[in-house]
Design a protein around this motif. Structure first.
Motif, mmCIF file in Angstrom:
data_model
loop_
_atom_site.group_PDB
_atom_site.id
_atom_site.type_symbol
_atom_site.label_atom_id
_atom_site.label_comp_id
_atom_site.label_asym_id
_atom_site.label_seq_id
_atom_site.Cartn_x
_atom_site.Cartn_y
_atom_site.Cartn_z
ATOM 1 N N VAL A 46 39.851 35.244 28.799
ATOM 2 C CA VAL A 46 39.313 34.538 27.637
ATOM 3 C C VAL A 46 39.552 35.363 26.376
ATOM 4 O O VAL A 46 39.646 36.591 26.436
ATOM 5 N N SER A 47 39.682 34.671 25.258
ATOM 6 C CA SER A 47 39.632 35.371 23.977
ATOM 7 C C SER A 47 38.275 35.032 23.371
ATOM 8 O O SER A 47 37.892 33.858 23.299
ATOM 9 N N ALA A 48 37.549 36.058 23.004
ATOM 10 C CA ALA A 48 36.201 35.895 22.471
ATOM 11 C C ALA A 48 36.072 36.757 21.229
ATOM 12 O O ALA A 48 36.354 37.961 21.279
ATOM 13 N N ASP A 49 35.659 36.160 20.131
ATOM 14 C CA ASP A 49 35.629 36.856 18.846
ATOM 15 C C ASP A 49 37.013 37.457 18.596
ATOM 16 O O ASP A 49 37.992 36.725 18.578
ATOM 17 N N ASP A 50 37.129 38.773 18.476
ATOM 18 C CA ASP A 50 38.438 39.384 18.229
ATOM 19 C C ASP A 50 38.969 40.129 19.447
ATOM 20 O O ASP A 50 39.881 40.955 19.336
ATOM 21 N N SER A 51 38.414 39.856 20.622
ATOM 22 C CA SER A 51 38.810 40.583 21.831
ATOM 23 C C SER A 51 39.364 39.637 22.892
ATOM 24 O O SER A 51 39.130 38.427 22.854
ATOM 25 N N VAL A 52 40.112 40.219 23.833
ATOM 26 C CA VAL A 52 40.572 39.491 25.016
ATOM 27 C C VAL A 52 39.907 40.124 26.223
ATOM 28 O O VAL A 52 39.916 41.349 26.382
ATOM 29 N N ILE A 53 39.300 39.298 27.070
ATOM 30 C CA ILE A 53 38.520 39.775 28.209
ATOM 31 C C ILE A 53 39.019 39.074 29.457
ATOM 32 O O ILE A 53 39.281 37.858 29.442
ATOM 33 N N SER A 54 39.163 39.819 30.551
ATOM 34 C CA SER A 54 39.661 39.217 31.792
ATOM 35 C C SER A 54 38.928 39.771 32.989
ATOM 36 O O SER A 54 38.350 40.862 32.943
ATOM 37 N N TRP A 55 38.944 39.018 34.080
ATOM 38 C CA TRP A 55 38.385 39.496 35.343
ATOM 39 C C TRP A 55 38.948 38.666 36.492
ATOM 40 O O TRP A 55 39.400 37.548 36.321
ATOM 41 N N GLY A 56 38.915 39.265 37.674
ATOM 42 C CA GLY A 56 39.404 38.592 38.873
ATOM 43 C C GLY A 56 39.377 39.562 40.032
ATOM 44 O O GLY A 56 39.762 40.727 39.900
ATOM 45 N N ALA A 57 38.872 39.085 41.178
ATOM 46 C CA ALA A 57 38.802 39.929 42.369
ATOM 47 C C ALA A 57 40.178 40.023 43.022
ATOM 48 O O ALA A 57 41.006 39.134 42.882
ATOM 49 N N ALA A 58 40.402 41.128 43.744
ATOM 50 C CA ALA A 58 41.673 41.316 44.445
ATOM 51 C C ALA A 58 41.862 40.197 45.479
ATOM 52 O O ALA A 58 40.886 39.697 46.033
ATOM 53 N N PRO A 59 43.091 39.775 45.774
ATOM 54 C CA PRO A 59 44.321 40.349 45.223
ATOM 55 C C PRO A 59 44.673 39.781 43.847
ATOM 56 O O PRO A 59 44.535 38.591 43.610
ATOM 57 N N THR A 60 45.080 40.656 42.960
ATOM 58 C CA THR A 60 45.613 40.253 41.654
ATOM 59 C C THR A 60 47.005 40.853 41.517
ATOM 60 O O THR A 60 47.381 41.764 42.253
ATOM 61 N N TYR A 61 47.754 40.327 40.558
ATOM 62 C CA TYR A 61 49.166 40.701 40.448
ATOM 63 C C TYR A 61 49.517 41.241 39.063
ATOM 64 O O TYR A 61 50.688 41.320 38.721
ATOM 65 N N GLY A 62 48.496 41.575 38.292
ATOM 66 C CA GLY A 62 48.751 42.050 36.933
ATOM 67 C C GLY A 62 48.374 41.030 35.889
ATOM 68 O O GLY A 62 48.472 41.299 34.690
ATOM 69 N N GLU A 63 47.908 39.845 36.329
ATOM 70 C CA GLU A 63 47.592 38.788 35.371
ATOM 71 C C GLU A 63 46.383 39.102 34.506
ATOM 72 O O GLU A 63 46.136 38.419 33.509
ATOM 73 N N LEU A 64 45.632 40.159 34.849
ATOM 74 C CA LEU A 64 44.480 40.547 34.040
ATOM 75 C C LEU A 64 44.887 41.408 32.846
ATOM 76 O O LEU A 64 44.126 41.559 31.888
ATOM 77 N N LEU A 101 45.103 44.585 32.654
ATOM 78 C CA LEU A 101 44.259 45.779 32.518
ATOM 79 C C LEU A 101 44.998 47.073 32.836
ATOM 80 O O LEU A 101 44.430 48.157 32.708
ATOM 81 N N GLY A 102 46.256 46.967 33.269
ATOM 82 C CA GLY A 102 47.027 48.169 33.585
ATOM 83 C C GLY A 102 47.105 48.409 35.079
ATOM 84 O O GLY A 102 46.418 47.761 35.886
ATOM 85 N N GLU A 103 47.931 49.376 35.469
ATOM 86 C CA GLU A 103 48.189 49.619 36.893
ATOM 87 C C GLU A 103 47.023 50.306 37.592
ATOM 88 O O GLU A 103 46.871 50.201 38.808
ATOM 89 N N LEU A 104 46.180 51.005 36.839
ATOM 90 C CA LEU A 104 45.057 51.714 37.457
ATOM 91 C C LEU A 104 43.907 50.772 37.769
ATOM 92 O O LEU A 104 43.179 50.962 38.746
ATOM 93 N N THR A 105 43.720 49.754 36.941
ATOM 94 C CA THR A 105 42.645 48.779 37.160
ATOM 95 C C THR A 105 43.285 47.420 37.389
ATOM 96 O O THR A 105 43.358 46.589 36.490
ATOM 97 N N LYS A 106 43.751 47.198 38.613
ATOM 98 C CA LYS A 106 44.487 45.960 38.887
ATOM 99 C C LYS A 106 43.559 44.757 39.016
ATOM 100 O O LYS A 106 43.958 43.623 38.745
ATOM 101 N N SER A 107 42.331 44.990 39.473
ATOM 102 C CA SER A 107 41.390 43.886 39.626
ATOM 103 C C SER A 107 40.023 44.314 39.116
ATOM 104 O O SER A 107 39.728 45.504 39.007
ATOM 105 N N SER A 108 39.187 43.332 38.810
ATOM 106 C CA SER A 108 37.838 43.622 38.342
ATOM 107 C C SER A 108 36.959 42.409 38.607
ATOM 108 O O SER A 108 37.322 41.282 38.247
ATOM 109 N N THR A 109 35.827 42.623 39.260
ATOM 110 C CA THR A 109 34.930 41.498 39.538
ATOM 111 C C THR A 109 34.037 41.174 38.340
ATOM 112 O O THR A 109 33.390 40.141 38.311
#
Length: 481
Positions: free
Chosen positions: A407-425, A427-435
């Protein structure tokens, strides 16, 4: 000339009898086979006047076009970009080079793009340029790219049949695509084994965009589920076609019948049919019709739909698993049913977005509510619940994928998704998924115009009008397939 629909011959196709399909399975989501395949079905009788030379469409009103045509910007993409290898299956022969997943946003194409769309179970995408040309890329097993072949395209390619037609919108299903023109005309291509291309027959593959079998008020919005489609006309009428298996067409039937004592089949809807009944249910099960004069927005998930009317009421129907319909139960709904939560809480719904097994709604106050399940495990929201981590943020744009949200909210972009993810968040290679929702720090300072998610990739359009915006975008690596 009368525009009444002649009664079509019954449209039937085989399907296996057995337990209900488990939708959250990745392999089944992207299966290239279909139980519905039947190439010997009779064509539906074409609607009188359809395609006649005297039936030349006229452009939509300018005031309306101004609201439908969005400003153009720079395309950023991240996630999985190996279009033929998205499911868990690994092909025996790898015929194309494999690209590493894009775990951070990359610039893609140095062409100004007005609209970039994919779908929650789609591994292909449509781009619409500032001039209104349609470009497609991605998986193409059923001709969903409209390029008159079934070869995967890594590089966005102009759809030849539509080259001289002004395209203003598009939608992607699992293996089919709809294109909307500035005259309110709809073209479809790709997998049509369930009638999801709406051309009046069950021709299995439609390799080039073909005008759908519809004659009525001009269309202003198109949407695709996995194997079904919806179109919204200028007067607020909603029409659906394709697979009716879970009631997702909203016609008060799941289309099932027994062809033999052991073989279950479906009556597919091969041409657009208007949804005419909207209902509400009381706690004691009493059903009453709801007077709906105009639908203003809708979104399709894997096998369900959520729509809102001119009174900002939300309705949902189709597959009810995981509570994705927001009715505090998992029962399928065969006709649009009022979501009581928003009605009783006096919360007007501004926009809706559907992922595979969940739904999102943005209220008048910019708050984001979720119902259903984004994760493959854990609890599901059986009715709409606010996303607490976003309390106080004003939601502008939303992208709903298979199990991920951005989502884009105010002036930020925020994402989340439980594994498996493929980079669509992003967030970078260290944080591939986030609940839990996380800010995409790499996109800080980027003005988002629109967001869309595919099965495992994200398409983001960023404003690039000022020198500061252009300088910021130049810091992103360019993805060159």
């Amino acid at each position: 000339m009368s525009s009444k629909r002649k009664k079509p011959p019954t449209k039937r196709g085989p399907a296996k009898r057995g337990k209900r399909k488990e939708e959250s399975d990745v392999d089944s989501d992207l299966s290239e086979t279909s139980d519905n395949e039947n190439t010997t079905q009779p064509d539906e009788v074409l609607i009188a006047g359809h395609g006649d030379a005297l039936d030349e469409p006229t452009q939509l009103p300018q005031e309306l076009l101004k609201t439908l045509i969005k400003p153009a910007g720079q395309l950023l993409m991240f996630g999985l970009v190996n279009w033929d290898h998205t499911s868990n299956r690994t092909p025996k022969e790898v015929k194309v080079k494999l690209h590493p997943n894009l775990y951070v946003p990359h610039r893609f194409l140095d062409v100004k793009i007005r609209l970039a769309v994919s779908g929650c179970v789609s591994t292909h995408s449509v781009l619409i340029t500032e001039e209104g040309k349609a470009l497609t890329f991605g998986r193409n097993k059923f001709g969903q790219l409209g390029l008159d072949h079934i070869e995967t395209k890594e590089v966005p390619t102009v759809v030849p049949v539509l080259e001289n037609i002004h395209i203003i919108s598009a939608a992607c299903g699992r293996n089919h695509t709809l294109f909307l023109t500035d005259t309110g005309t709809v073209y479809a291509c790709g997998d049509n084994r369930s009638g999801q291309c709406g051309v009046g027959n069950l021709q299995p593959n439609i390799l080039t965009p073909t005008r759908i079998n519809y004659r009525g008020p001009p269309i202003v919005k198109v949407g695709c589920g996995a194997e079904f489609s919806l179109i919204l006309d200028i007067k607020g009428g909603l029409h659906s076609f394709g697979l009716p298996e879970y009631g997702q067409l909203g016609h008060n039937t799941d289309g099932k019948y027994f062809k033999t004592t052991t073989k279950l089949s479906f009556n597919f809807e091969t041409s657009p049919k208007r949804i005419v009944l909207y209902i509400e249910k009381s706690k004691d099960g009493h059903v009453a019709p709801v007077d709906v004069t105009e639908i203003v927005d809708f979104s399709c998930g894997l096998n369900h739909t959520v729509a809102i009317d001119s009174k900002k009421r939300a309705f949902s129907w189709g597959f009810g698993g995981f509570g994705r319909l927001g009715h505090a139960e998992t029962k399928d709904e065969l006709v649009p049913r009022l979501i009581k939560y928003f009605d009783t809480q006096s919360k007007g719904v501004r926009s809706v977005y559907c992922g595979s097994t969940y739904s999102l709604a943005v209220t008048d106050f910019g708050a984001l509510f979720m119902f259903g399940q984004t994760k493959r495990t854990g609890e599901a929201n059986m009715y709409p619940k606010p996303i607490q981590d976003l309390t106080g943020w004003s939601i502008n744009h939303v992208g709903a994928g298979n199990t991920s949200v951005i989502v884009s909210a105010d002036d930020s972009v925020i994402s989340w998704g439980a594994a498996p993810t493929y980079g669509e968040l992003g967030l970078g290679e260290l944080t591939k998924s986030s609940t839990s929702p996380k800010e995409v720090s790499r996109l800080q300072g980027v003005k988002v115009i629109s967001l869309s998610m595919g099965f495992g990739h994200t398409l983001l359009l960023a404003q690039n009008e000022t020198s500061e915006q252009k300088a910021k975008l130049d810091t992103f690596d360019l993805y060159e397939p």
